[in-house]
Design a protein around this motif. Structure first.
Motif, PDB file in Angstrom:
ATOM      1  N   ARG A 231     -65.259  19.465  -7.175  1.00 29.58           N
ATOM      2  CA  ARG A 231     -65.581  20.701  -6.441  1.00 29.58           C
ATOM      3  C   ARG A 231     -64.348  21.255  -5.734  1.00 29.58           C
ATOM      4  O   ARG A 231     -64.107  22.468  -5.733  1.00 29.58           O
ATOM      5  N   GLU A 232     -63.568  20.362  -5.133  1.00 30.45           N
ATOM      6  CA  GLU A 232     -62.381  20.822  -4.411  1.00 30.45           C
ATOM      7  C   GLU A 232     -61.353  21.408  -5.389  1.00 30.45           C
ATOM      8  O   GLU A 232     -60.794  22.482  -5.156  1.00 30.45           O
ATOM      9  N   TYR A 233     -61.143  20.706  -6.490  1.00 30.48           N
ATOM     10  CA  TYR A 233     -60.091  21.134  -7.420  1.00 30.48           C
ATOM     11  C   TYR A 233     -60.482  22.408  -8.170  1.00 30.48           C
ATOM     12  O   TYR A 233     -59.674  23.318  -8.337  1.00 30.48           O
ATOM     13  N   MET A 234     -61.738  22.475  -8.594  1.00 31.73           N
ATOM     14  CA  MET A 234     -62.163  23.583  -9.449  1.00 31.73           C
ATOM     15  C   MET A 234     -62.564  24.825  -8.665  1.00 31.73           C
ATOM     16  O   MET A 234     -62.573  25.925  -9.203  1.00 31.73           O
ATOM     17  N   GLY A 235     -62.907  24.651  -7.385  1.00 34.67           N
ATOM     18  CA  GLY A 235     -63.326  25.817  -6.606  1.00 34.67           C
ATOM     19  C   GLY A 235     -64.526  26.480  -7.266  1.00 34.67           C
ATOM     20  O   GLY A 235     -65.445  25.812  -7.736  1.00 34.67           O
ATOM     21  N   MET A 247     -58.003  21.762 -17.881  1.00 32.39           N
ATOM     22  CA  MET A 247     -57.813  21.733 -16.429  1.00 32.39           C
ATOM     23  C   MET A 247     -57.708  20.304 -15.911  1.00 32.39           C
ATOM     24  O   MET A 247     -58.481  19.429 -16.303  1.00 32.39           O
ATOM     25  N   ALA A 248     -56.722  20.081 -15.051  1.00 33.64           N
ATOM     26  CA  ALA A 248     -56.440  18.744 -14.500  1.00 33.64           C
ATOM     27  C   ALA A 248     -56.261  17.721 -15.621  1.00 33.64           C
ATOM     28  O   ALA A 248     -56.682  16.581 -15.519  1.00 33.64           O
ATOM     29  N   ARG A 249     -55.618  18.133 -16.697  1.00 35.27           N
ATOM     30  CA  ARG A 249     -55.485  17.287 -17.879  1.00 35.27           C
ATOM     31  C   ARG A 249     -54.250  16.382 -17.783  1.00 35.27           C
ATOM     32  O   ARG A 249     -53.150  16.850 -17.539  1.00 35.27           O
ATOM     33  N   GLN A 266     -49.764  25.068 -15.670  1.00 30.57           N
ATOM     34  CA  GLN A 266     -50.672  26.201 -15.525  1.00 30.57           C
ATOM     35  C   GLN A 266     -52.082  25.646 -15.390  1.00 30.57           C
ATOM     36  O   GLN A 266     -52.420  24.643 -16.032  1.00 30.57           O
ATOM     37  N   LYS A 267     -52.878  26.291 -14.581  1.00 26.38           N
ATOM     38  CA  LYS A 267     -54.177  25.696 -14.241  1.00 26.38           C
ATOM     39  C   LYS A 267     -55.056  25.435 -15.474  1.00 26.38           C
ATOM     40  O   LYS A 267     -55.698  24.395 -15.578  1.00 26.38           O
ATOM     41  N   GLN A 268     -55.054  26.376 -16.419  1.00 23.04           N
ATOM     42  CA  GLN A 268     -55.924  26.223 -17.596  1.00 23.04           C
ATOM     43  C   GLN A 268     -55.349  25.261 -18.628  1.00 23.04           C
ATOM     44  O   GLN A 268     -56.075  24.758 -19.487  1.00 23.04           O
ATOM     45  N   THR A 269     -54.039  25.054 -18.587  1.00 20.13           N
ATOM     46  CA  THR A 269     -53.378  24.224 -19.608  1.00 20.13           C
ATOM     47  C   THR A 269     -52.476  23.203 -18.932  1.00 20.13           C
ATOM     48  O   THR A 269     -51.271  23.158 -19.184  1.00 20.13           O
TER      49      THR A 269
END
Length: 342
Positions: A231-235, A247-249, A266-269
């Motif tokens: 929850r904190e990381y993904m908002g 994300m967070a990979r 980058q957040k998505q990659t």
């Protein structure tokens, strides 16, 4: 001759396959500085391709290569010819082909070109290639992992042969390498490299992000975090559903890397190092794209990431280069007068 040369991935592969560059065009100043620094004897033309007069090239161009950016064409009528594509970078590549008349050309692009604008973009490209006097080999999507590249990366490859030669020769696609390379092959001494990856500069995570990423296992991503950390990381994205597997990979040493983008954080990659909690460093990035360790990237750290992330992997380029050399040899043997009895 190479257009949209970038940081040199395609050009190095072609060189390793035995081809000689007579001209490389690139607009990005950092990429041009990289090309000149590593190969002072290469003829690097910096600037907008629209301003390059290819009729001035005196040498015979056997092969023209390049990765033109994918752009939509504007449709007034039903089908478009060469002149109708004016204003796009594909038009400039087509103009270079028209002005130099290479025996063969190779263009690489993203897989999405196949379906771009409901397939119309590719249809236009095919009709222009035909109009220029070239026969297109049926395009293929090549997966880099089959060509000694430790990365899951796909590129659409277009190869076309001048019509006066096309009926007499056949292009043979490169054969897959006998095994798939992983990050372990990229980062440690072995079959791909003689030494472990050298230390280099790289981006760092902000403190809180680093603390959260510490909890992601090798090969894992945000769903491997506790619910609180998710929850904190993904908002707000937490509630949107979907995989968002980039994300967070954290990458895994025993698998190929996911496709590199122009930045490792980058957040998505996200591309987190498999063991240490940090983004991949510049030399690690370069190894995943199979650049030689002695190929230095000029410009800022971010400019280096961008040049590497946009490149065609060197080993895949080399495999394609060998296929092109084989084709050129077949063309050359046609041109030799036959002696003696067949």
């Amino acid at each position: 001759m190479e257009l949209f040369a970038g940081g040199g991935g395609l050009a190095i592969g072609m060189e390793q396959a035995g081809l000689e560059s007579i001209l490389l065009n690139e607009m990005d100043k950092h990429a041009c500085a990289t090309l000149r620094h590593n190969r002072p004897d290469w003829n690097v033309i910096e600037g907008d391709i629209a301003n390059v007069d290819f009729t001035q090239i005196e040498e015979e161009v056997d092969i023209l290569t390049g990765g033109f950016p994918c752009q939509a064409f504007s449709y007034a009528g039903k089908s478009l010819g060469f002149e109708d594509t004016r204003g796009t970078l594909f038009f400039e590549m087509a103009r270079a082909i028209k002005e130099t008349q290479p025996k063969v050309f190779l263009a690489e692009n993203v897989r999405a070109l196949l379906t771009h604008d409901d397939g119309r973009t590719l249809e236009t490209i095919k009709s222009v290639i035909d109009e220029l006097g070239y026969e297109l080999v049926e395009p293929r999507v090549l997966k880099a992992i089959f060509y000694k590249v430790p990365q899951k990366r796909e590129r659409l490859i277009l190869v076309a042969i001048r019509k006066d030669l096309a009926q007499k020769v056949k292009f043979h696609w490169p054969s897959p390498y006998r095994k798939v390379m992983t990050l372990r092959d990229a980062f440690y001494a072995g079959e791909l490299y003689d030494t472990d990856v050298p230390e280099s500069e790289g981006q760092l995570y902000p403190e809180r992000k680093r603390e959260i990423m510490e909890h992601v296992p090798q090969g894992g991503y945000w769903r491997d975090l506790s619910d609180d950390l998710q929850r904190e990381y993904m908002g707000g994205s937490y509630f949107l559903g979907g995989g968002k597997t980039g994300m967070a990979r954290r990458l895994s040493l025993d698998e190929p890397s996911l496709t590199l983008t122009t930045s490792p954080a980058q957040k998505q990659t996200e591309r987190c190092h498999p063991i240490e909690t940090r983004p991949l460093q510049v030399r690690e990035y370069a190894r995943i794209q199979t650049f030689p360790d002695n190929w230095e990237f000029k410009g800022s750290k971010n400019a280096a990431y961008k040049q590497i992330g946009n490149a065609v992997p060197v080993n895949m380029s080399k495999a394609l280069g060998h296929s092109l050399v084989r084709l050129l040899n077949d063309i050359e043997s046609l041109e030799q007068p036959t002696t003696g009895n067949a």
